[in-house]
Write a protein that holds these residues in place. Sequence first.
Motif, PDB file in Angstrom:
ATOM      1  N   ASP A  36      -0.578  -0.904  12.536  1.00 14.85           N
ATOM      2  CA  ASP A  36       0.073   0.356  12.942  1.00 14.85           C
ATOM      3  C   ASP A  36       0.007   0.677  14.437  1.00 14.85           C
ATOM      4  O   ASP A  36       0.342   1.783  14.847  1.00 14.85           O
ATOM      5  CB  ASP A  36      -0.463   1.571  12.145  1.00 14.85           C
ATOM      6  CG  ASP A  36      -0.285   1.395  10.641  1.00 14.85           C
ATOM      7  OD1 ASP A  36       0.365   0.403  10.239  1.00 14.85           O
ATOM      8  OD2 ASP A  36      -0.804   2.227   9.877  1.00 14.85           O
ATOM      9  N   HIS A  54       4.463  -6.010  11.359  1.00 14.26           N
ATOM     10  CA  HIS A  54       4.128  -5.096  10.276  1.00 14.26           C
ATOM     11  C   HIS A  54       5.417  -4.415   9.809  1.00 14.26           C
ATOM     12  O   HIS A  54       5.884  -4.659   8.705  1.00 14.26           O
ATOM     13  CB  HIS A  54       3.092  -4.092  10.765  1.00 14.26           C
ATOM     14  CG  HIS A  54       2.460  -3.276   9.677  1.00 14.26           C
ATOM     15  ND1 HIS A  54       2.174  -3.789   8.436  1.00 14.26           N
ATOM     16  CD2 HIS A  54       2.042  -1.986   9.660  1.00 14.26           C
ATOM     17  CE1 HIS A  54       1.621  -2.833   7.692  1.00 14.26           C
ATOM     18  NE2 HIS A  54       1.538  -1.730   8.408  1.00 14.26           N
ATOM     19  N   HIS A  71       8.044   1.678   9.646  1.00 13.32           N
ATOM     20  CA  HIS A  71       6.853   1.987   8.859  1.00 13.32           C
ATOM     21  C   HIS A  71       7.120   3.075   7.824  1.00 13.32           C
ATOM     22  O   HIS A  71       6.214   3.733   7.338  1.00 13.32           O
ATOM     23  CB  HIS A  71       5.687   2.379   9.780  1.00 13.32           C
ATOM     24  CG  HIS A  71       4.342   2.129   9.174  1.00 13.32           C
ATOM     25  ND1 HIS A  71       3.544   3.139   8.708  1.00 13.32           N
ATOM     26  CD2 HIS A  71       3.658   0.987   8.936  1.00 13.32           C
ATOM     27  CE1 HIS A  71       2.416   2.621   8.222  1.00 13.32           C
ATOM     28  NE2 HIS A  71       2.464   1.315   8.344  1.00 13.32           N
ATOM     29  N   TYR A 126       7.888   3.563   4.290  1.00 15.81           N
ATOM     30  CA  TYR A 126       7.851   2.770   3.049  1.00 15.81           C
ATOM     31  C   TYR A 126       9.087   2.988   2.183  1.00 15.81           C
ATOM     32  O   TYR A 126       9.649   2.053   1.642  1.00 15.81           O
ATOM     33  CB  TYR A 126       6.607   3.116   2.225  1.00 15.81           C
ATOM     34  CG  TYR A 126       5.291   2.673   2.822  1.00 15.81           C
ATOM     35  CD1 TYR A 126       5.185   2.349   4.176  1.00 15.81           C
ATOM     36  CD2 TYR A 126       4.153   2.559   2.025  1.00 15.81           C
ATOM     37  CE1 TYR A 126       3.975   1.947   4.719  1.00 15.81           C
ATOM     38  CE2 TYR A 126       2.933   2.150   2.559  1.00 15.81           C
ATOM     39  CZ  TYR A 126       2.846   1.857   3.906  1.00 15.81           C
ATOM     40  OH  TYR A 126       1.658   1.453   4.432  1.00 15.81           O
TER      41      TYR A 126
HETATM   42 ZN    ZN Z   1       0.696   0.208   8.076  1.00 17.55          ZN
END
Ligand code: ZN
Length: 462
Positions: free
Chosen positions: A266, A314, A318, A320
Motif C-alpha cells: 500500500d 499491488h 486499491h 477492491y
Molecule cells: Zn493492500
Amino acid sequence: MKKKLLILLFLILILILGSYLFYNIKPKITLYGNDVITLKINTSYEEPGYKTTIFNKDITERTIVKSNLNINKLGKYEITYKINYNNKTYEKTRIIKVIDNNKPVISLLGEGILEICPNEKYIETGYIALDKYDGNITDKVIINESENQITYSVENSIGNKYMTARKIIKKDTINPTIKLNGNQLITLYLGNNYEELGYTATDNCDGDLTNNVTITSNLNTKEEGNYRITYTVKDSSGNIESINRFINILTEPKYNEKIIYLTFDDGPSNTTTKILDILKEEDIKATFFVINNYKKYDKVIKRIFDEEHTIGLHSYSHKYNEIYKSEETYFEDLEKINNKIEETIGIKSQIIRFPGGSSNTIAKKELMNKLIKSTKEKGYIYFDWNIASNDTSHISSKRIYNKVISQLEKYKYNTNIILMHDFSNNNKTVKALKEIIKYGKENGYRFEKITERTPQITHKIK
Ligand code: ZN
C-alpha cells in the motif's frame, strides 16, 4: 340617326382612351452600365450614361441628376436620375461604392507546415477566403498543388489578389515501436531453455514491420548471468528502434535456510522513506507491493528501485469492489500500475500481490481461480504471506513485534514472508521493523527480497 349615334359613341371611346394614355403613360429612365459600381478611392467616376423617353420621344435633357458621391472618401453613395412628369416624380438610382486597396485574405485551416509520411497522399485540411467588400469568396480560391507546397490564390471584385501557401514536408522522423510479448525481465534456472515469447513492430508510416525485426542475443542458458536479447527494426526512412529483453540465468535455490522476506503493501508514502532508511542502515533488501499514490511519491518508487529492493505490483486504485468485478477490471487495474512503474523506473514488474491477498473475501471464488490461472499465463508470479503483522489494526509497535516473532517461533518455516504496510504515517510499523530485524539477525535468519526464484507462498482461495 343610328349612324350619328355610332360616331358619337366612337368619339367618346377615343376621348376615354386618350385621357387614359395621357394620365398613365410613364416616362422611362434607362441607365447604361451597372446599377452598382465599385470604385477605388481617389480615382474618378465616369458617368456610363442614361436616357429618358416618353412615347419614344427623347426627353433626356429634362432629367435631373443628383449625386452625393465623394470619390475621395470611403463609402456608399447614390446617384439619382429624376424626371417630373404630370405632377409626378419618376426616378432611378445608381449605387457607387468607394473602396480602398484592401486585399482579400486566405486563412488556412490545419497546419501551415505539414509533415506527412513520404508515401502518404496530402489531404486538404481546408481554407477560408474573406474580403472586406465581397465577403466570403472561398469558392473563388484557386489551388495549385506541387511536390512540396500547396498554393492558394484569390482575387476580389476590384482585382486585388492574395496568395498564401502551405508547406508540405514529406518525411518520417518517428521511430517504429516494438512491443514484446511476455515480460521484459525473465528469470530462468540453469539448463532451462528460453523460448522466444514473440513481439510486434509497427511504424507510423510503414504499418506492420514485425517481419523486419532482427534479433541479436548473447544468451547462454548454460551459465549463470544476466543476458540480453536485442530486437531491432528499421523503417523505410531509416529510423531505427531497438528494445532489450533481459534474461537472468540462475542456479536453483536451496531451501534449507531460514529466510525472512519483509514485504510492505500500500505504499509508497512518507512511511516508505523511513523504512528505506532503516533497510539501508541494516543492509537488507525487501519487497514493496505498490499502489498508485500522489505524484510526489514517484521519486520514492525510483528510490526503492535504485536501492535494489523489489518492486511488486499491488494495485492502481486499491478499490477492491472495482478491481474484483471481473477478470477484465482486474487486469485493467494491474496493467495501469505496471505501466506507471515502467514510466517511473523504465521496466515492468512480474511480481504481484493481489489486493487482500489471494484469500480475499471480495472476489468470488471462480473469479479468483481464473485470475490465478491468467496471471500465470501472462507471466506474473503472485505472492501471499505466511506471517501477518496485523499492522493495519490500531495496535502498538510492541504488539506488531510480538505478533511477528511469535509466528516465526511457532511455525519455524524456512521461507517467511512477512506482511506489513507502508501506507502514510504508519510509524508503529517503522518502529517494530527495527526490532524485527534485530531479532532476525540474532536468530540466524537471512533477509532477502522476493524475486522470480523465491518459493511462492500462496493462500487457500476463499
Ligand atoms: Zn493492500
